[in-house]
Enzyme design. Structure first.
Site, PDB file in Angstrom:
ATOM      1  N   TYR A  90      -4.506  -9.994 -18.020  1.00  0.00           N
ATOM      2  CA  TYR A  90      -4.130  -9.936 -19.258  1.00  0.00           C
ATOM      3  C   TYR A  90      -4.839 -10.655 -20.173  1.00  0.00           C
ATOM      4  CZ  TYR A  90       1.027  -8.761 -18.236  1.00  0.00           C
ATOM      5  OH  TYR A  90       2.043  -8.065 -17.884  1.00  0.00           O
ATOM      6  N   ASN A 135       4.083 -10.980 -21.592  1.00  0.00           N
ATOM      7  CA  ASN A 135       5.017 -11.449 -20.753  1.00  0.00           C
ATOM      8  C   ASN A 135       4.401 -12.559 -19.952  1.00  0.00           C
ATOM      9  OD1 ASN A 135       7.970 -11.097 -20.530  1.00  0.00           O
ATOM     10  ND2 ASN A 135       7.408 -10.896 -18.470  1.00  0.00           N
ATOM     11  N   ALA A 136       3.969 -12.347 -18.771  1.00  0.00           N
ATOM     12  CA  ALA A 136       3.348 -13.228 -17.861  1.00  0.00           C
ATOM     13  C   ALA A 136       3.979 -14.675 -17.752  1.00  0.00           C
ATOM     14  CB  ALA A 136       1.775 -13.338 -18.459  1.00  0.00           C
ATOM     15  N   ASN A 195       2.870  -3.641 -23.023  1.00  0.00           N
ATOM     16  CA  ASN A 195       3.028  -4.229 -21.587  1.00  0.00           C
ATOM     17  C   ASN A 195       4.809  -4.127 -21.127  1.00  0.00           C
ATOM     18  OD1 ASN A 195       2.361  -5.789 -18.853  1.00  0.00           O
ATOM     19  ND2 ASN A 195       4.038  -7.030 -19.753  1.00  0.00           N
ATOM     20  N   GLU A 196       5.100  -3.518 -20.216  1.00  0.00           N
ATOM     21  CA  GLU A 196       6.159  -3.285 -19.857  1.00  0.00           C
ATOM     22  C   GLU A 196       7.324  -2.841 -21.027  1.00  0.00           C
ATOM     23  OE1 GLU A 196       7.277  -6.530 -17.358  1.00  0.00           O
ATOM     24  OE2 GLU A 196       6.466  -5.676 -15.632  1.00  0.00           O
ATOM     25  N   GLU A 308       1.414  -3.062 -11.758  1.00  0.00           N
ATOM     26  CA  GLU A 308       1.791  -4.341 -11.275  1.00  0.00           C
ATOM     27  C   GLU A 308       2.550  -3.897  -9.985  1.00  0.00           C
ATOM     28  OE1 GLU A 308       3.718  -7.172 -13.798  1.00  0.00           O
ATOM     29  OE2 GLU A 308       2.647  -6.616 -15.706  1.00  0.00           O
ATOM     30  N   TYR A 373       2.094 -18.883  -7.684  1.00  0.00           N
ATOM     31  CA  TYR A 373       2.658 -17.308  -7.706  1.00  0.00           C
ATOM     32  C   TYR A 373       2.676 -17.191  -6.196  1.00  0.00           C
ATOM     33  CZ  TYR A 373       4.605 -13.607 -10.231  1.00  0.00           C
ATOM     34  OH  TYR A 373       5.434 -12.313 -10.569  1.00  0.00           O
TER      35      TYR A 373
END
EC number: 3.2.1.23
Length: 1015
Positions: A90, A135-136, A195-196, A308, A373
């Protein structure tokens, strides 16, 4: 009888599967391109580049979460070393746009061209994902915070105000990317739009009732990308299976991209699994999801593409220290990534492969500083079991060219001799290569199951292993059993041991197989009559049995590496899992599609970053963390080995490999954190403080564009006044007497605030992990009230803006209402409000570190956190000679601690360092602290709420060959004060081609007198 019955079932199923395979092979699937170029094409099976099919195994990293460009090489070399063919990232609009007049792709770590150049150099394709919304777990989902006032509408639509806002950034990002596309000989493979954004339909997608606003928005983004030079395919990523958006196979309603994809997090994207029940249902560990039927229904003529897929999960506030790696560890990687292959997925990108750090105010309220993560590459850049487990599969997918074109023939327990185990059969309709992906029939069960497998091969139906032993699934595990696997000009008829990789030297294949330690395996190679053991390290029970057209080899492999030689020239390397973890196949080409003749094989080191051959010399670059035996399988012409530029003494083994010894790296000892000084960082609480300077703005807006208006006026939303990050200070003035004040403040999960009247502490909201808005009624003692002017100070900390539709949720004071002394007289009103935040507001006073780095504390506005500030007049703290320091004070206030510590890390090493913050057992926990390293805010420590105590700080932020300014801003929210222990530690030391000493020059600008005006 049961055995005979199974054989009959197998024969019947083989007849049906053969017919099915024939029918599937006759299906003419359309080959697509985007009409601009045929360099990148795609069909039902996979992506193709210049006519070559490729399995896209990719992983995500965020350059803006590791703001040291020299370290991007480290991350991407580690990605390449796994066998990945691509990486994704991203970009962050917020990171590049400090205000609505600026788009910065050139200053410091905002210049992203090195990423594109590294992709070409290292040989990986790129999946570029520019947003504009990403988002992220980033504040406002990556939107710049000046966008969140409501002035630009509700966002993520075709509103002209929003369009005008994103166009400069998106155009710049597209123009930069356009110079580095596969269509021009570079490495950008696809370009993701939004995104999404699963908003194509109103109501049930099956009704295909288009959302015209969403369609128009997508078409605006797509047009902008094309106008600014994008010629590679455009992609999208559905957030789940329900939205079915933007794929042309589903509908041509408008706004479609070239290739639509699906995101999935089967084990939950956060350590708090309760947050995922609405998408995944009740959380059950190792419960898998059927993707095959989804792709067949929604996009049958497109590759099964997952932009993803779960690479880990983020750790929310109050989550466990270190996150939840046990939820998505090595077993997760083994099972779920193979599951995707069984579902015929040929393009997937792990989110995340390297997470990084939410330094400064990057994070959304859902998470704290760490963005580790639980990814394969840890936040401190170390690699471990999960990385290695992922590598075992990635190297296989890079090698298994036939896997890029398969049909699903069948699945079930009829393939095995144990009803607790099932298999998925994939078959290449052109080569007849088969891939049997095996699992526990109930994947949530992790027991040890033994079985044999019924397979179809070019010599007929077989049950394997044919001879001794069984196949085992031990724990949450999957295995891919291959048949008729291409091995150069030879054929691996079958193998119950998993294929790691293979290489061809002088027209002779070297095949690498692995099994878990202590397990048995069996393989058969066509056109072979005999074999011998050339090295039996840990190998036992090796039996060679000649059949009519092939040789069957049965073995058991304990810890180690064994080598077999077959009479047709094939060399077979057998590994247990531990040995496979330390086995590498560096490419000798910068083409992401690596041929079997373009690699060498290396065993032993912690990491092999790259390899190149010049005449008789093989040059290896990599990392060693201990004394290591290096073993290399390479062309016969190779006689010399260099490791990180230095020749190493080598010897040749009887079976043709070369061996050398790598020395252990030196031990690094860090100096003690002593000689601290401190100063008061909250003079604003005092009535005598002068707030008329440039740091302060009058908060006097009587209207707002925000869709959530305040309960009282003036508008006290911080973003309205250009202050967007972290701590903001509000000074409210009123005359006469009042009995108290009612305050309602909003700041996101884990936020907090404190209040003082005329210099006297009133109370605080300490915060909780889930509370984003909190109100209190504060009582004023008559002893602290002035008969004339009074000053109420509110220090308000927010944890970022919410994501998706919550980006406009205001940050600041929703209601501030003075209370009357008695019911007979009206309450006084505030006569004035003033606000201070980041020095310079949106003017980007520090363009290297950027507007996310600082907030509004006095210490930060004055630049006390920066190198070069003179603190000689400050109060010395008690110092010790130990490696750590305990810093404390009493009273509700903010205090800033500072020291300067030299480092002298030798060249030729990669050294990782973390700070460790803790609260002594007897000390109060009602405080918030921020860690600063050479001016960068690299840790938010909140012992009352969060559990993060370890804060990795990368080289380049730390100066490994110079002085380092370490600062701590400690905000005590109770009269008890605060006590904090400060330590640091070495995470690892590696002898490495990545010599980190000297990194970050130009990234650590020092203090200037300009700061003084923001007092």
């Amino acid at each position: 009888m049961a055995h005979i019955y199974r054989l009959l079932l197998l024969l019947l199923s083989n007849l049906w599967f053969s017919a099915a395979a024939q029918n599937q092979s006759e299906t003419e699937w359309p080959l697509h391109d985007n009409g601009l170029s045929k360099v990148v094409q795609w069909d039902h099976y996979s992506f193709q580049v210049n006519g070559q099919r490729i399995f896209i195994f990719s992983g995500e990293f965020h350059y803006w979460r590791i703001p040291v460009p020299e370290l991007w090489r480290d991350i991407l070399e580690k990605v390449k070393a796994t066998g990945f063919t691509a990486f994704a990232f991203y970009s962050s609009w917020a990171y590049h746009a400090p205000n609505n007049r600026t788009v910065d792709f050139s200053t410091g770590a905002r210049d992203i061209t090195p990423i594109f150049e590294l992709a070409k150099e290292l040989g990986m394709y790129m999946i570029v994902r520019p947003g504009p919304y990403v988002n992220a777990e980033a504040s406002a989902g990556g939107f710049p915070l000046w966008l969140t006032t409501g002035e630009y509408g509700s966002l993520r639509n075709d509103d002209p105000r929003y369009t005008a806002a994103w166009t400069p950034y998106f155009a710049n990002m597209s123009q930069i990317t356009s110079k580095y596309q596969v269509t021009d000989g570079h490495n950008t493979l696809v370009y993701q739009i939004e995104n999404e954004y699963g908003q194509q339909w109103i109501g049930d997608p099956k009704d295909r009732n288009p959302n015209k606003t969403a369609v128009a928005y997508m078409e605006l983004l797509e047009a902008s990308a094309l106008e600014n030079g994008i010629t590679v395919p455009l992609t999208s990523n559905d957030p789940n299976m329900n939205s079915k958006s933007w794929g042309s196979d589903w509908s041509n309603a408008g706004g479609n991209v070239d290739v639509a994809g699906l995101d999935s997090y089967p084990s939950c994207w956060t350590c708090d699994v309760s947050q995922c029940t609405s998408t995944n249902g009740e959380y059950v560990p190792y419960k898998v999801i059927d993707y095959y039927d989804y792709f067949q229904e929604v996009q049958p003529t497109l590759p099964s593409f997952m932009p993803e897929f779960q690479g880990g999960s983020y750790n929310p506030w109050a989550g466990p220290e270190g996150g939840c790696p046990q939820d998505t560890g090595a077993e997760f990687a083994n099972l779920f990534y193979r599951w995707n292959i069984g579902q015929r997925v040929t393009a997937m990108s792990l989110y995340m492969l390297y997470g990084g750090t939410n330094w400064g105010a990057i994070a959304a309220p859902v998470t704290a500083t760490s963005y580790d993560y639980s990814a394969p590459i840890s936040e401190d850049r170390s690699i471990g079991a999960k990385y290695s487990e992922t590598k075992l599969l990635a190297l296989f997918t890079r090698t298994a060219k036939d896997l890029t074109m398969t049909e699903a023939i069948g699945n079930g327990t009829q393939y095995t001799t144990n009803t607790a185990v099932r298999a998925f059969e994939l078959r290449n309709p052109q080569t007849n290569a088969g891939f049997y992906v095996t699992f526990h029939n109930d994947t949530t069960v992790g027991g040890n199951q033994a079985f044999k497998l019924h397979v179809n091969t070019s010599v007929g139906a077989l049950t394997v292993p044919k001879n001794e032993g069984v196949i085992q699934l031990n724990g949450h595990q999957s295995k891919i059993i291959v048949t008729d696997f291409t091995l150069g000009k030879r054929t691996l008829l079958y193998s119950t041991a998993e294929v790691l990789t293979y290489a061809v030297f002088e027209n002779r294949p070297t095949l690498v197989l692995w099994v878990p330690t202590g397990e048995s395996g069996e393989f058969a190679i066509k056109g072979t009559k005999s074999g011998k053991v050339e090295n039996g390290d840990g190998c036992s029970g090796i039996n060679f049995k000649r059949e009519k057209d092939y040789l069957v080899v049965n073995f058991s492999q304990a810890k180690g590496l064994s080598v077999l030689r077959l009479d047709n020239g094939v060399r077979v390397v057998l590994l247990d899992k531990a040995a496979a973890y330390r086995f590498w196949a560096p490419a000798l080409t910068d083409d992401p599609i690596v041929q079997e003749t373009e690699t060498v094989l290396v065993h032993g080191p912690y990491l092999v970053r790259s390899a190149s051959v010049s005449k008789s010399t093989l040059a290896l670059r990599g990392d060693s963390v201990e004394k290591t035996t290096l073993e290399i399988f390479a062309p016969h012409s190779v006689r010399k080995i260099t490791w990180n530029g230095k020749e190493v003494k080598t010897s040749q083994t009887p079976y043709g490999s070369l061996k050398a010894t790598l020395a252990a790296p030196p031990t690094i000892k860090l100096p003690a954190l002593t000689s601290w000084r401190s100063n008061d960082s909250l003079p604003e609480r005092l009535p005598s403080y002068d707030d008329s300077g440039p740091a302060w703005i009058e908060a006097n807006h009587m209207t707002t564009s925000n869709p959530s208006p305040p309960a009282t006026l003036p508008v006290l939303y911080a973003d309205e006044y250009g202050f967007h990050n972290g701590v903001r200070l509000w000074r409210g003035y009123f005359n006469g007497s009042a009995s108290g004040v009612f305050l309602n403040i909003q700041g996101g999960s884990a936020f907090g605030w404190s209040a003082w009247l005329n210099g006297h502490f009133l109370d605080s909201h300490l915060g909780t992990a889930t509370t984003s808005q909190a109100n209190k009624t504060l009582t004023f003692s008559s002893s602290i009230l002035n008969p004339t002017e009074n000053v109420l100070l509110i220090v308000h900390d927010d944890t970022g803006h919410d994501q998706t539709t919550g980006a406009l949720n205001p940050r600041g004071i929703i209601e501030a209402r003075l209370l009357s002394n008695d019911t007979s007289s009206p309450a006084p009103g505030f006569t004035q409000w003033r606000i201070a935040g980041t020095a310079g507001g949106e003017s980007n006073l520090d363009p290297i570190r950027g507007v996310f780095n600082e907030d509004g504390l006095f210490a930060e506005r004055m630049g006390w956190h920066l190198p070069g500030f003179d603190d000689s007049a400050w109060t010395p703290e008690n110092s010790t000679t130990s490696a750590s320091s305990a810093l404390s004070f009493t009273g509700a206030t903010v205090r800033f601690f500072r020291t300067v510590v030299p480092l002298d890390i030798p060249a030729g090493l990669d050294v990782s360092i973390s700070f460790v913050l803790s609260t002594p057992s007897a000390a109060p926990k009602g405080y918030r602290a921020q860690l600063f390293v050479n001016g960068y805010q690299y840790g938010r420590y909140n012992p009352h709420i969060g559990n993060q105590v370890v804060f990795p700080v990368p080289p380049g932020i730390l100066d490994y060959q110079g002085d380092n300014t370490i600062g701590l801003a400690v905000w005590a929210q109770t009269e008890e004060g605060a006590g904090i222990q400060v330590d640091w530690k070495v995470n690892y030391v590696a002898d490495s081609s990545l010599s980190v000493a000297g990194f970050g020059k130009g990234l650590r600008p020092g203090w200037t007198e300009e700061r003084l005006k923001f007092a």
